[in-house]
Design an enzyme around this catalytic site. Structure first.
Site, PDB file in Angstrom:
ATOM      1  N   HIS A   1     -65.837  13.670  10.400  1.00  0.00           N
ATOM      2  CA  HIS A   1     -64.933  14.816  10.207  1.00  0.00           C
ATOM      3  C   HIS A   1     -65.510  15.823   9.204  1.00  0.00           C
ATOM      4  O   HIS A   1     -64.770  16.410   8.406  1.00  0.00           O
ATOM      5  CB  HIS A   1     -63.546  14.359   9.736  1.00  0.00           C
ATOM      6  CG  HIS A   1     -62.808  13.511  10.719  1.00  0.00           C
ATOM      7  ND1 HIS A   1     -61.888  14.015  11.611  1.00  0.00           N
ATOM      8  CD2 HIS A   1     -62.854  12.174  10.963  1.00  0.00           C
ATOM      9  CE1 HIS A   1     -61.392  13.028  12.345  1.00  0.00           C
ATOM     10  NE2 HIS A   1     -61.971  11.911  11.978  1.00  0.00           N
TER      11      HIS A   1
ATOM     12  N   ASN B   1     -55.032  12.157  14.356  1.00  0.00           N
ATOM     13  CA  ASN B   1     -55.909  12.888  15.276  1.00  0.00           C
ATOM     14  C   ASN B   1     -55.071  13.625  16.311  1.00  0.00           C
ATOM     15  O   ASN B   1     -53.849  13.471  16.349  1.00  0.00           O
ATOM     16  CB  ASN B   1     -56.839  11.908  16.000  1.00  0.00           C
ATOM     17  CG  ASN B   1     -58.004  11.450  15.129  1.00  0.00           C
ATOM     18  OD1 ASN B   1     -58.358  12.105  14.140  1.00  0.00           O
ATOM     19  ND2 ASN B   1     -58.599  10.326  15.501  1.00  0.00           N
TER      20      ASN B   1
HETATM   21 FE1  HDD Z   1     -61.026   8.262   9.562  1.00  0.00          FE
HETATM   22  C1  HDD Z   1     -61.990  10.892   7.674  1.00  0.00           C
HETATM   23  C2  HDD Z   1     -58.701  10.273  11.165  1.00  0.00           C
HETATM   24  C3  HDD Z   1     -60.188   5.658  11.657  1.00  0.00           C
HETATM   25  C4  HDD Z   1     -63.048   6.233   7.811  1.00  0.00           C
HETATM   26  N1  HDD Z   1     -60.463  10.201   9.464  1.00  0.00           N
HETATM   27  C5  HDD Z   1     -60.993  11.129   8.601  1.00  0.00           C
HETATM   28  C6  HDD Z   1     -60.344  12.382   8.803  1.00  0.00           C
HETATM   29  C7  HDD Z   1     -59.409  12.213   9.792  1.00  0.00           C
HETATM   30  C8  HDD Z   1     -59.490  10.835  10.194  1.00  0.00           C
HETATM   31  C9  HDD Z   1     -58.478  13.258  10.362  1.00  0.00           C
HETATM   32  C10 HDD Z   1     -60.656  13.665   8.075  1.00  0.00           C
HETATM   33  C11 HDD Z   1     -59.789  13.846   6.871  1.00  0.00           C
HETATM   34  C12 HDD Z   1     -60.097  15.163   6.219  1.00  0.00           C
HETATM   35  O1  HDD Z   1     -59.820  16.200   6.853  1.00  0.00           O
HETATM   36  O2  HDD Z   1     -60.613  15.136   5.109  1.00  0.00           O
HETATM   37  N2  HDD Z   1     -59.768   8.042  11.156  1.00  0.00           N
HETATM   38  C13 HDD Z   1     -58.828   8.946  11.567  1.00  0.00           C
HETATM   39  C14 HDD Z   1     -57.938   8.310  12.512  1.00  0.00           C
HETATM   40  C15 HDD Z   1     -58.355   7.023  12.655  1.00  0.00           C
HETATM   41  C16 HDD Z   1     -59.510   6.850  11.795  1.00  0.00           C
HETATM   42  C17 HDD Z   1     -56.761   9.000  13.173  1.00  0.00           C
HETATM   43  C18 HDD Z   1     -57.789   5.933  13.503  1.00  0.00           C
HETATM   44  C19 HDD Z   1     -56.561   5.884  13.898  1.00  0.00           C
HETATM   45  N3  HDD Z   1     -61.556   6.327   9.737  1.00  0.00           N
HETATM   46  C20 HDD Z   1     -61.076   5.402  10.637  1.00  0.00           C
HETATM   47  C21 HDD Z   1     -61.618   4.102  10.331  1.00  0.00           C
HETATM   48  C22 HDD Z   1     -62.421   4.257   9.233  1.00  0.00           C
HETATM   49  C23 HDD Z   1     -62.363   5.663   8.879  1.00  0.00           C
HETATM   50  C24 HDD Z   1     -61.307   2.852  11.102  1.00  0.00           C
HETATM   51  C25 HDD Z   1     -63.244   3.258   8.479  1.00  0.00           C
HETATM   52  C26 HDD Z   1     -63.125   1.982   8.537  1.00  0.00           C
HETATM   53  N4  HDD Z   1     -62.337   8.529   8.061  1.00  0.00           N
HETATM   54  C27 HDD Z   1     -63.025   7.531   7.453  1.00  0.00           C
HETATM   55  C28 HDD Z   1     -63.789   7.984   6.248  1.00  0.00           C
HETATM   56  C29 HDD Z   1     -63.436   9.501   6.172  1.00  0.00           C
HETATM   57  C30 HDD Z   1     -62.544   9.680   7.387  1.00  0.00           C
HETATM   58  C31 HDD Z   1     -65.202   7.608   6.220  1.00  0.00           C
HETATM   59  C32 HDD Z   1     -64.552  10.504   6.055  1.00  0.00           C
HETATM   60  C33 HDD Z   1     -64.116  11.487   5.007  1.00  0.00           C
HETATM   61  C34 HDD Z   1     -62.943  10.907   4.429  1.00  0.00           C
HETATM   62  O3  HDD Z   1     -62.646   9.721   5.039  1.00  0.00           O
HETATM   63  O4  HDD Z   1     -62.294  11.353   3.512  1.00  0.00           O
HETATM   64  O5  HDD Z   1     -63.365   7.317   5.119  1.00  0.00           O
END
Ligand code: HDD
EC number: 1.11.1.6
Length: 713
Positions: free
Chosen positions: A78, A151
């Site tokens: 993202h 999402n």
């Molecule tokens: Fe995630 C960012 C949505 C599963 C690990 N995720 C991130 C963002 C969104 C989502 C919208 C951007 C937030 C922003 O604008 O700063 N992610 C989801 C949804 C998931 C999902 C709807 C499942 C239902 N994500 C998911 C899993 C993991 C992550 C299973 C790790 C085990 N996601 C992350 C992250 C991020 C992230 C690496 C990257 C930047 C942040 O978190 O702040 O931790």
């Protein structure tokens, strides 16, 4: 969606809080970071006019050091996103289900900050990648901040957070040569998807038009996981969160997406900014799908499985309130880049479920901020700071910006009067829902998670023919980019389990046969010691024929607000026709833009000057929702001399958009593929503006699709 005067928007609690950190340089002297006034920022300190620069030059060192360290790591997923401020208002108290202030207090205007994003691409990638879109909402409550990090699709690719690194590594650019950027159409992604059948449901959503939205403002949002709502009596209900856009759910075609990325790779970011700037504030209704605890096991799917949705036909969405985004950020980095969303940010009245994907997320989001924002004090950054005071015994660390007073930083203490003190649940303390657990500690996947074909099939069955056609095109394109026939065939096998007609179409496009069976077990989502056969996805079940809510054909088509209408003119255009159309469009919030052979101004048939919004050389048909040609003999003669105007109309026709022409304007249409198709519902010649507006509100005329496919532009 109301058009409102941006400047008159009252400050939300969070904007008032952020204003403490605004810095306005108007009329102010340039200083160093220490407040020293500066008289030259263009020349370094040298040993003589032509001599070497001196180490003494603290002005040079401060300026260059800051520059050298300007970048922070982009989000690991993202990375590309756009944000906006706004508020959420509740329609009526939901206290039956939740004791959360934002769901019980109808007098509240809860401040929100929202960030929309793509998933796979880097920070500078194009907005129109075929991808999931992030829809993350931060609610700044007096009880603490709640983040709903969702999402634009109601399900996710995988069922357990431990697989997230594998999923993302497969879709990101391949490690040896860092190709392709912001695209799932490559070998490693399809290798992973075809071996992990749990991905197939989210995958078909990405192949659908949901993967290429027209605008962030025209997307649904979903919390995806089953959460819990907890009421004052401590009773829990399961809930799924939905965001429904008041503008409806609309998308572009793949041909447009590819071209938009070239014509304006900031298309979605600009669209959101411009709409808010113009006072067209995007709005979404928040909805709950509520499942009583006692119904947890009543469905053909597991509520804890994030690859499954609850069809709205089975559990209707209750609309509970409305979110309005009405203010652009002041500074992209300070707000949109530094905002940190954590699914673990929760308030009393809402709680987690045991969804294994959600459980892992509760760890990952805090952890990632440590490398992205650099310190556990990331919550002190203004955009992340809650609107309530915070006190605890955490201390120090990089970039500590507050000055905690007193001698104690531990609990319990008597020296500090026992403060900060604990609160009772009755005083608003968070209390985890007391769920009864009687289980073995075990590393496995529940068998109830093994149905991988039924819901992609339900989704596909629920779509209109034009949507199905787009899906076939998307699979064919994406798999066509995969260079391993055995992976393509494995995918064809799975698509065939979802829908045989779809698989046949894709197989034709790929020039391959659909395999009857796959030799090795396909669901490799399980451990080495597991019973592999047991975890193979079963044949699809049909527990519901269709869910109309899944199709964009059943969305809202009332509004033309913010629709971009290209008005093609040259010197001598028909001002009367133009004015009457312009007024009619603007009355309903559409945005006519004058496109002419050159920039500056253009003369109408009344010899008056009109401002040109874009010279034809600087714009493209794909950036508009509809086209209007007001006519005027001399003007149309000029338009016919410039081939790009003809291309402009042909492309709009190919993309099934509404096209209107008055008087001589028809001659331009006669130079295009429209000539043979004037009976089309969205081709309006010398028609009333109302008819054009109706056609624009329909978004596209998909009845034209078969003809449009053969337009060679
Ligand atoms: Fe995630 C960012 C949505 C599963 C690990 N995720 C991130 C963002 C969104 C989502 C919208 C951007 C937030 C922003 O604008 O700063 N992610 C989801 C949804 C998931 C999902 C709807 C499942 C239902 N994500 C998911 C899993 C993991 C992550 C299973 C790790 C085990 N996601 C992350 C992250 C991020 C992230 C690496 C990257 C930047 C942040 O978190 O702040 O931790």
């Amino acid at each position: 969606m109301k058009k409102q005067e941006n400047k008159k928007q009252p400050d939300t609690d969070k904007i008032a809080d952020l204003k403490k950190d605004y810095k306005d340089k108007t009329g102010k002297p340039l200083t160093t970071n220490q407040g020293l006034k500066v008289n030259d920022t263009n020349n370094s300190l040298k040993s003589g006019e032509r001599g070497a620069t001196l180490l003494e030059d603290f002005l040079l060192r401060e300026k260059i050091t800051n520059f050298d360290h300007e970048r922070i790591p982009e989000r690991v997923v993202h990375a590309r996103g756009s944000g906006a401020h706004g508020h959420f208002e509740l329609y009526k108290s939901m206290d039956k289900y939740s004791k959360a202030g934002l769901f019980t207090d109808t007098n509240r205007k809860t401040s929100v900050f929202v960030r929309f994003s793509t998933v796979a691409g880097s920070k500078g990638s194009g907005d129109l990648a075929r991808d999931v879109r992030g829809f993350a909402v931060k609610f700044y409550n007096p009880e603490g901040t709640w983040d709903l990090v969702g999402n634009n699709m109601p399900i996710f690719f995988i069922q357990d957070a431990i697989k997230f690194p594998d999923l993302i590594h497969s879709v990101k650019p391949e490690p040896h040569r860092e190709i392709p950027q912001a695209a799932s159409a490559h070998d490693t992604f399809y290798d992973f998807v075809s071996l992990s059948t749990e991905t197939l449901h989210n995958h078909i959503w990405v192949m659908s038009d949901r993967g290429i939205p027209r605008s962030f403002r025209m997307m649904e949002g979903f919390g995806i996981h089953t959460y819990r709502l907890i009421n004052e009596a401590g009773k829990s209900h399961f809930v799924k969160f939905h965001w429904k856009p008041l503008l409806g759910v609309h998308s572009v075609t793949w041909d447009e997406a590819v071209k938009i990325n070239g014509a304006d790779s900031d298309f979605h970011r600009r669209d959101l900014w411009d709409a808010i700037d113009a006072g067209h504030f995007p709005e979404w209704e928040l909805g709950f799908q509520i499942v009583p605890e006692e119904d947890e096991h009543k469905y053909d799917f597991d509520l804890l499985d994030p690859t499954k949705l609850i069809p709205e036909e089975m559990v209707p969405v209750i609309k509970v309130g409305k979110m309005t985004l009405n203010r652009n950020p002041e500074n992209f980095f300070a707000e949109t880049e530094q905002v940190a969303f954590l699914p673990g940010h929760i308030v009393p009245g809402i709680d987690f479920s045991n969804d294994p994907l959600l459980q892992g997320r509760l760890f990952s989001y805090r952890d990632t901020q440590l490398s992205r924002l650099g310190s556990p004090n990331f919550h002190q950054i203004p955009i992340n700071r809650p609107i309530v005071e915070t006190h605890n015994n955490e201390r120090d660390a990089h970039m500590q910006t507050s000055i905690p007073k007193g001698k104690t930083a531990y609990f319990p203490n008597s020296i500090g009067g026992g403060c900060p003190h604990l609160s009772k649940i009755s005083e608003g303390a968070f209390h985890t829902h007391e769920e009864r657990i009687d289980a073995k500690k075990i590393r496995t996947r529940s068998e109830s998670f093994s149905d991988h074909y039924s819901q992609p099939a339900l989704f596909y069955r629920s779509l209109a023919d034009w949507e199905k056609d787009h899906i076939a095109g998307a699979y064919t394109f994406e798999l066509g980019k995969c260079t391993y026939p055995h992976i393509q065939e494995r995918m064809l096998y799975h698509i065939n389990q979802i829908d045989e007609t779809l698989a046949k179409k894709v197989a034709e496009g790929l020039g391959l046969k659909i395999p009857k069976k796959i030799d090795q077990p396909v669901n490799q989502a399980i451990g080495a010691d597991a019973d592999v056969e047991k975890h193979q996805p079963g044949k699809k079940k049909i527990y519901l024929e269709k869910d109309p809510a899944l199709s964009q054909a059943n969305t809202r088509f009332e509004s033309i607000a913010t629709r971009q209408v290209a008005v093609l003119v040259a010197d001598g255009f028909d001002m009367k026709a133009y004015k009457s159309m312009k007024n009619a469009l603007e009355k309903d919030g559409a945005m006519p833009k004058v496109i002419a052979p050159h920039g500056g101004t253009i003369k109408c048939d009344q010899k008056m000057d009109h401002k040109v919004d874009a010279a034809i050389a600087t714009t493209e048909s794909v950036l508009f929702d509809a086209v209007y040609i007001p006519g005027g003999k001399k003007a149309v003669d000029a338009l016919l001399k410039e081939a790009k105007f003809t291309k402009f109309v042909n492309e709009a026709f190919k993309h099934c958009k509404a096209i209107a022409a008055d008087g001589d304007g028809e001659r331009l249409l006669d130079n295009t593929f429209v000539k043979e198709n004037k009976k089309d519902n969205a081709i309006l010649i010398n028609a009333k503006p109302e008819a054009f507006k109706k056609a624009i509100a329909k978004h596209r005329n998909w009845d034209r699709m078969e003809i449009a496919k053969n337009i060679p532009v």
